[in-house]
Write a protein that holds these residues in place. Structure first.
Motif, mmCIF file in Angstrom:
data_model
loop_
_atom_site.group_PDB
_atom_site.id
_atom_site.type_symbol
_atom_site.label_atom_id
_atom_site.label_comp_id
_atom_site.label_asym_id
_atom_site.label_seq_id
_atom_site.Cartn_x
_atom_site.Cartn_y
_atom_site.Cartn_z
ATOM 1 N N MET A 1 0.844 -1.191 0.000
ATOM 2 C CA MET A 1 0.000 0.000 0.000
ATOM 3 C C MET A 1 0.881 1.243 0.000
ATOM 4 S SD MET A 1 -3.081 1.020 2.622
ATOM 5 C CE MET A 1 -4.004 -0.436 2.124
ATOM 6 N N THR A 2 0.544 2.202 -0.857
ATOM 7 C CA THR A 2 1.339 3.409 -0.984
ATOM 8 C C THR A 2 1.143 4.323 0.220
ATOM 9 O OG1 THR A 2 1.111 3.328 -3.387
ATOM 10 C CG2 THR A 2 1.823 5.418 -2.437
ATOM 11 N N ILE A 3 2.230 4.907 0.676
ATOM 12 C CA ILE A 3 2.161 5.886 1.756
ATOM 13 C C ILE A 3 1.706 7.216 1.172
ATOM 14 C CG2 ILE A 3 3.487 7.165 3.477
ATOM 15 C CD1 ILE A 3 5.407 4.761 3.591
ATOM 16 N N LYS A 4 0.622 7.760 1.697
ATOM 17 C CA LYS A 4 0.105 9.033 1.215
ATOM 18 C C LYS A 4 0.559 10.164 2.138
ATOM 19 C CE LYS A 4 -4.028 7.196 -1.090
ATOM 20 N NZ LYS A 4 -5.508 7.275 -1.207
ATOM 21 N N ILE A 5 1.015 11.239 1.518
ATOM 22 C CA ILE A 5 1.410 12.427 2.265
ATOM 23 C C ILE A 5 0.539 13.586 1.804
ATOM 24 C CG2 ILE A 5 3.248 14.041 2.841
ATOM 25 C CD1 ILE A 5 3.811 11.270 3.903
ATOM 26 N N HIS A 6 -0.280 14.088 2.708
ATOM 27 C CA HIS A 6 -1.163 15.213 2.411
ATOM 28 C C HIS A 6 -0.444 16.511 2.793
ATOM 29 C CE1 HIS A 6 -4.952 12.660 2.267
ATOM 30 N NE2 HIS A 6 -4.067 11.836 2.822
ATOM 31 N N GLY A 7 -0.436 17.479 1.873
ATOM 32 C CA GLY A 7 0.214 18.737 2.219
ATOM 33 C C GLY A 7 0.152 19.767 1.113
ATOM 34 N N ASP A 8 0.487 20.996 1.487
ATOM 35 C CA ASP A 8 0.547 22.113 0.547
ATOM 36 C C ASP A 8 1.998 22.280 0.102
ATOM 37 O OD1 ASP A 8 0.886 24.965 -0.348
ATOM 38 O OD2 ASP A 8 -1.231 25.075 0.168
ATOM 39 N N VAL A 58 -0.659 9.069 5.756
ATOM 40 C CA VAL A 58 -1.574 7.940 5.903
ATOM 41 C C VAL A 58 -0.895 6.719 5.291
ATOM 42 C CG1 VAL A 58 -3.840 6.985 5.378
ATOM 43 C CG2 VAL A 58 -3.595 9.446 5.782
ATOM 44 N N ASP A 59 -0.614 5.739 6.130
ATOM 45 C CA ASP A 59 -0.010 4.489 5.679
ATOM 46 C C ASP A 59 -0.871 3.355 6.206
ATOM 47 O OD1 ASP A 59 1.664 2.536 4.701
ATOM 48 O OD2 ASP A 59 3.134 2.709 6.316
ATOM 49 N N GLY A 60 -1.827 2.936 5.380
ATOM 50 C CA GLY A 60 -2.788 1.931 5.841
ATOM 51 C C GLY A 60 -3.622 2.501 6.965
ATOM 52 N N ASP A 61 -3.574 1.871 8.132
ATOM 53 C CA ASP A 61 -4.365 2.360 9.268
ATOM 54 C C ASP A 61 -3.539 3.269 10.187
ATOM 55 O OD1 ASP A 61 -2.685 0.485 10.340
ATOM 56 O OD2 ASP A 61 -4.240 -0.636 11.394
ATOM 57 N N VAL A 62 -2.321 3.616 9.760
ATOM 58 C CA VAL A 62 -1.474 4.523 10.538
ATOM 59 C C VAL A 62 -1.623 5.939 9.992
ATOM 60 C CG1 VAL A 62 0.861 5.101 11.271
ATOM 61 C CG2 VAL A 62 0.195 2.705 11.007
ATOM 62 N N VAL A 63 -2.083 6.841 10.837
ATOM 63 C CA VAL A 63 -2.229 8.254 10.465
ATOM 64 C C VAL A 63 -1.365 9.071 11.419
ATOM 65 C CG1 VAL A 63 -3.812 10.195 10.219
ATOM 66 C CG2 VAL A 63 -4.589 7.880 9.648
ATOM 67 N N LEU A 64 -0.484 9.878 10.842
ATOM 68 C CA LEU A 64 0.402 10.706 11.653
ATOM 69 C C LEU A 64 0.409 12.130 11.131
ATOM 70 C CD1 LEU A 64 3.666 8.578 12.128
ATOM 71 C CD2 LEU A 64 2.010 9.171 13.893
ATOM 72 N N ALA A 75 11.852 6.864 8.540
ATOM 73 C CA ALA A 75 13.239 6.419 8.737
ATOM 74 C C ALA A 75 13.294 5.026 9.352
ATOM 75 C CB ALA A 75 13.988 7.415 9.616
ATOM 76 N N GLU A 76 12.418 4.765 10.321
ATOM 77 C CA GLU A 76 12.401 3.441 10.935
ATOM 78 C C GLU A 76 11.892 2.391 9.950
ATOM 79 O OE1 GLU A 76 10.327 3.597 14.674
ATOM 80 O OE2 GLU A 76 12.137 4.319 15.698
ATOM 81 N N LYS A 77 10.919 2.778 9.156
ATOM 82 C CA LYS A 77 10.382 1.835 8.172
ATOM 83 C C LYS A 77 11.427 1.493 7.123
ATOM 84 C CE LYS A 77 6.202 0.814 5.633
ATOM 85 N NZ LYS A 77 4.746 0.993 5.698
ATOM 86 N N ALA A 78 12.234 2.493 6.733
ATOM 87 C CA ALA A 78 13.248 2.286 5.699
ATOM 88 C C ALA A 78 14.565 1.773 6.264
ATOM 89 C CB ALA A 78 13.486 3.601 4.950
ATOM 90 N N GLY A 79 14.708 1.764 7.582
ATOM 91 C CA GLY A 79 15.979 1.385 8.194
ATOM 92 C C GLY A 79 17.076 2.366 7.836
ATOM 93 N N SER A 80 16.735 3.656 7.782
ATOM 94 C CA SER A 80 17.665 4.681 7.311
ATOM 95 C C SER A 80 18.588 5.177 8.418
ATOM 96 C CB SER A 80 16.874 5.866 6.746
ATOM 97 O OG SER A 80 17.729 6.946 6.453
ATOM 98 N N ASP A 81 19.841 5.450 8.044
ATOM 99 C CA ASP A 81 20.769 6.017 9.020
ATOM 100 C C ASP A 81 20.606 7.519 9.167
ATOM 101 O OD1 ASP A 81 21.973 7.013 6.743
ATOM 102 O OD2 ASP A 81 23.849 5.892 6.985
#
Length: 222
Positions: A1-8, A58-64, A75-81
């Motif tokens: 599922m694609t991560i959606k980013i809402h913004g201007d 919005v990433d599935g049922d996660v809304v932040l 970053a945690e999802k991607a394991g990014s340094d």
């Protein structure tokens, strides 16, 4: 599922998220929310963020909401340094991200509201508020300028999420005339980001085009 980013696209906070996503190769779907038309205050959007602000993820049922929280999630999802290579570095990055929210970005946002948003509303700026914000910005900038005197980035020798958080106010600094130019190490650091982080330079153009378009449409010289 694609991560959606809402913004201007004129938002410096959205810029932090889109830049981080590019750097971490995280695929996102942009959902445009026109802040200047009140689209962040519709009943539908307020179910995502009751404050009526962007960005929202919005990433599935996660809304932040809150760009810093979104970047930590990505970053945690991607394991990014970008969030640190060691526990100690991670906590230092978090310290500066929290510092940015408490001591830094809020006063630049306040200045933007007074000097840009009020112009769009046909209202005069509150000079007392602008002066207070400038004083707080100078106090924080002095700390940051000293921090950057002997290092290329805020934490360690490379870009991290701390840099993106703290760099966000530069997205509007030429328009708001905040006193960043008084601090040479701060100016040099921002120039370094633009020269060495292509994603930061690319997203700057998006912000500029958006805000200048809004100002011109309102009959205000950018």
């Amino acid at each position: 599922m694609t991560i959606k980013i809402h913004g201007d696209p004129g938002s410096g906070s959205l810029r932090r998220v889109t830049t981080a996503a590019r750097l971490m190769s995280v695929g996102i779907e942009r959902v445009n929310v026109d802040l200047f038309k009140g689209e962040s205050h519709t009943p539908e959007f307020l179910t995502l963020n009751p404050h009526g602000l962007t960005p929202v993820m919005v990433d599935g049922d996660v809304v932040l909401y809150e760009a810093s929280a979104i970047n930590l999630y990505l970053a945690e999802k991607a394991g990014s340094d970008l969030l640190g290579r060691t526990p100690r570095e991670r906590y230092e990055i978090l310290q500066w991200m929290f510092w940015s929210g408490e001591q830094w970005r809020v006063f630049s946002t306040l200045t933007f509201d007074e000097r840009i948003v009020k112009r769009l509303l046909g209202k005069p700026e509150d000079t007392g508020v602008v002066a207070l914000a400038a004083r707080k910005i100078r106090e924080a900038a002095a700390v940051l300028d000293a921090r950057l005197a002997d290092r290329p980035f805020v934490v360690g020798d490379r870009l991290t999420l701390a840099d993106l958080d703290i760099a966000a106010p530069f997205s509007q600094s030429e328009r708001t005339r905040v006193p960043f130019g008084e601090f040479p190490n701060l100016v040099a650091w921002q120039r370094r980001l633009l020269d060495t982080v292509p994603a930061w330079a690319e997203t700057r153009k998006e912000v500029d085009d958006r805000i200048e378009g809004v100002l011109v449409a309102a009959g205000i010289s950018p």
